[in-house]
Design a protein around this motif. Structure first.
Motif, PDB file in Angstrom:
ATOM      1  N   CYS A  12     -11.627   0.304   0.508  1.00 51.95           N
ATOM      2  CA  CYS A  12     -12.922   0.357   1.188  1.00 51.95           C
ATOM      3  C   CYS A  12     -12.766   0.965   2.579  1.00 51.95           C
ATOM      4  O   CYS A  12     -11.927   0.518   3.359  1.00 51.95           O
ATOM      5  N   CYS A  15     -13.993  -2.250   5.118  1.00 52.82           N
ATOM      6  CA  CYS A  15     -13.259  -3.505   5.318  1.00 52.82           C
ATOM      7  C   CYS A  15     -11.797  -3.407   4.883  1.00 52.82           C
ATOM      8  O   CYS A  15     -11.036  -4.352   5.074  1.00 52.82           O
ATOM      9  N   CYS A  27     -17.893  -1.206  -2.515  1.00 55.27           N
ATOM     10  CA  CYS A  27     -16.963  -2.317  -2.314  1.00 55.27           C
ATOM     11  C   CYS A  27     -17.601  -3.645  -2.738  1.00 55.27           C
ATOM     12  O   CYS A  27     -18.690  -3.975  -2.268  1.00 55.27           O
ATOM     13  N   CYS A  30     -18.034  -5.922   0.651  1.00 50.83           N
ATOM     14  CA  CYS A  30     -18.924  -5.625   1.785  1.00 50.83           C
ATOM     15  C   CYS A  30     -19.933  -4.527   1.483  1.00 50.83           C
ATOM     16  O   CYS A  30     -20.743  -4.188   2.337  1.00 50.83           O
ATOM     17  N   GLY A  32     -19.274  -1.438   1.214  1.00 56.32           N
ATOM     18  CA  GLY A  32     -18.846  -0.175   1.845  1.00 56.32           C
ATOM     19  C   GLY A  32     -18.475   0.889   0.809  1.00 56.32           C
ATOM     20  O   GLY A  32     -18.400   0.618  -0.396  1.00 56.32           O
TER      21      GLY A  32
HETATM   22 ZN   LIG Z   1     -15.500  -3.395   1.890  1.00 57.53          ZN
END
Ligand SMILES: [Zn+2]
Ligand SMILES: Cc1ncc(COP(=O)(O)O)c(C=O)c1O
Length: 396
Positions: A12, A15, A27, A30, A32
């Motif tokens: 990611c 994170c 992700c 999160c 992402g």
């Molecule tokens: Zn992430």
């Protein structure tokens, strides 16, 4: 489908979480954007030779050419443009002619890898929303891989792009009304995805694989320059997938010891939709969504580019820049390039040519510099806008 030796999986951007290779998605922790990673010590890459296709770089792609290469995308020419170099006051200008890909744009590179990933995950269906060219490319590569493609385009997408989705047997959805923008196509796509859980997304920065496929443009450019790193790469930027990918490639080449310097990455947009240029000039890390889009440059008319933070980071880390020029200057640049070099740039792509001239006028480049313009797609895919402009010039 097997993966290549050095491919490790996904990481990611936000994170740092590591995720096992999967076909698609963001992700799980999160939300992402995910990035394919490699064990660079396990990569063996011979550089500097002539380039046959993007699959020359399979060692830094997730899937081997033997299973994933269907139409030989990439291997596009890098054409010297001495007239442009003279006018810009630089040593050399090259145009990377992505119009020579199977569906006429660089979108083929991202489609090749993202559709291969979907096929590897056992998908029957892929889906995306797009301004037009990515939808065309996805339909073609899905067709070749025996998958169904669900393609959501705004009404304003070009005739050729819509037509070719259907020629490939794609399931075309046009988000209605002449005012419809890419965001409307995106909402229609979101609704359909919610109803069809088995569909795999091949949408920009939802699949982790499009920027990785597009990174091969920079591998090719540097090889075609005999290993030399250009001082600037000027990129017509919408979502910025290609720019993020090329910057990743340059970092990979540096990590592997093939180059020392990163090429300066330059964002070129139309002043009718320039959220990333605005953010760059304001010194911000992310864009503000742009409310009113007013440009004929369809492919780069992205008012809310979700990965602007990655684009801005690449521009700043590489000591590049960002520039917006107006549609008239962009269309003029497309016509001038066609008349001086024979090369055909679509309006969206010609933002790179007019943007590069503007950067040169501002003194951004030096007399010894080498500048590469990305011609992301063929002029003939958007011939209407070019022809209308020539008509207006002749009438005026
Ligand atoms: Zn992430
Ligand atoms: C011809 C052309 N150039 C450039 C772009 C912008 O691509 P990116 O998302 O990599 O900024 C597009 C995207 O639709 C396009 O079709």
């Amino acid at each position: 489908m097997e993966t290549t030796e050095a491919f490790e999986g996904l990481r990611c951007f936000d994170c740092g979480e590591r995720v096992d290779a999967m076909a698609t998605g963001r992700c799980p922790d999160c939300g992402g954007i995910l990035d394919p990673t490699y064990d660079y010590e396990a990569v063996s890459l011979s550089t500097g030779g002539p380039v046959a296709s993007m699959w020359d770089y399979e060692a830094v792609l997730p899937f081997p050419a033997a299973s994933a290469n269907r139409m030989g995308a990439g291997g596009t020419p890098l054409v010297a443009c001495p007239e442009l170099a003279d006018r810009m006051g630089v040593d050399r200008v090259f145009l990377k002619d992505e119009g020579q890909n199977p569906t006429g744009t660089f979108k083929d590179r991202g489609a090749a890898v993202s559709v291969a990933a979907a096929a590897a995950a056992g998908a029957d269906d892929v889906a995306l929303s797009s301004a037009g060219n990515a939808g065309h490319a996805a339909a073609a590569y899905a067709d070749a891989a025996g998958l169904d493609a669900h393609v959501f385009l705004p009404e304003r997408a070009g005739f050729t792009q819509k037509a070719m989705v259907e020629v490939h047997g794609g399931d075309l959805h046009v988000a209605g009304g002449e005012e419809a923008q890419i965001g409307d196509a995106g909402r229609a796509y979101e609704r359909a995805m919610a109803d069809n859980e088995a569909w795999q997304s091949v949408k920009t920065f939802v699949t982790p694989y499009r920027h990785d496929g597009k990174k091969t443009m920079a591998y090719e450019v540097i090889d075609q320059l005999g290993g030399e790193v250009p001082d600037g790469i000027v990129y017509p930027t919408g979502g910025g997938v290609g720019l993020v990918g090329m910057h990743k490639a340059a970092r990979e080449l540096r990590t592997m010891g093939h180059i020392d310097e990163l090429p300066g990455m330059y964002v070129a947009q139309s002043s009718g939709c320039a959220p990333i240029v605005d953010a760059y000039e304001a010194g911000d890390d992310r864009h503000e969504p742009w409310a009113d889009v007013e440009t004929v440059c369809g492919g780069i008319a992205i008012p809310d580019p979700g990965a602007s933070d990655l684009v801005l980071e690449a521009v700043r880390e590489s000591d590049g820049g960002a520039v917006a020029t107006d549609d008239e200057a962009i269309l003029d640049a497309a016509v001038e390039v066609a008349r001086h070099t024979g090369l055909e740039m679509a309006p969206a792509c010609a933002a790179a040519a007019s943007g590069a001239s503007e950067l040169a006028d501002r003194g951004e480049f030096g007399p010894d510099d080498t500048v590469v313009l990305l011609n992301t797609g063929a002029g003939s895919k958007d011939a209407d806008a070019l022809r209308a402009h020539v008509g207006e010039r002749n009438a005026g």
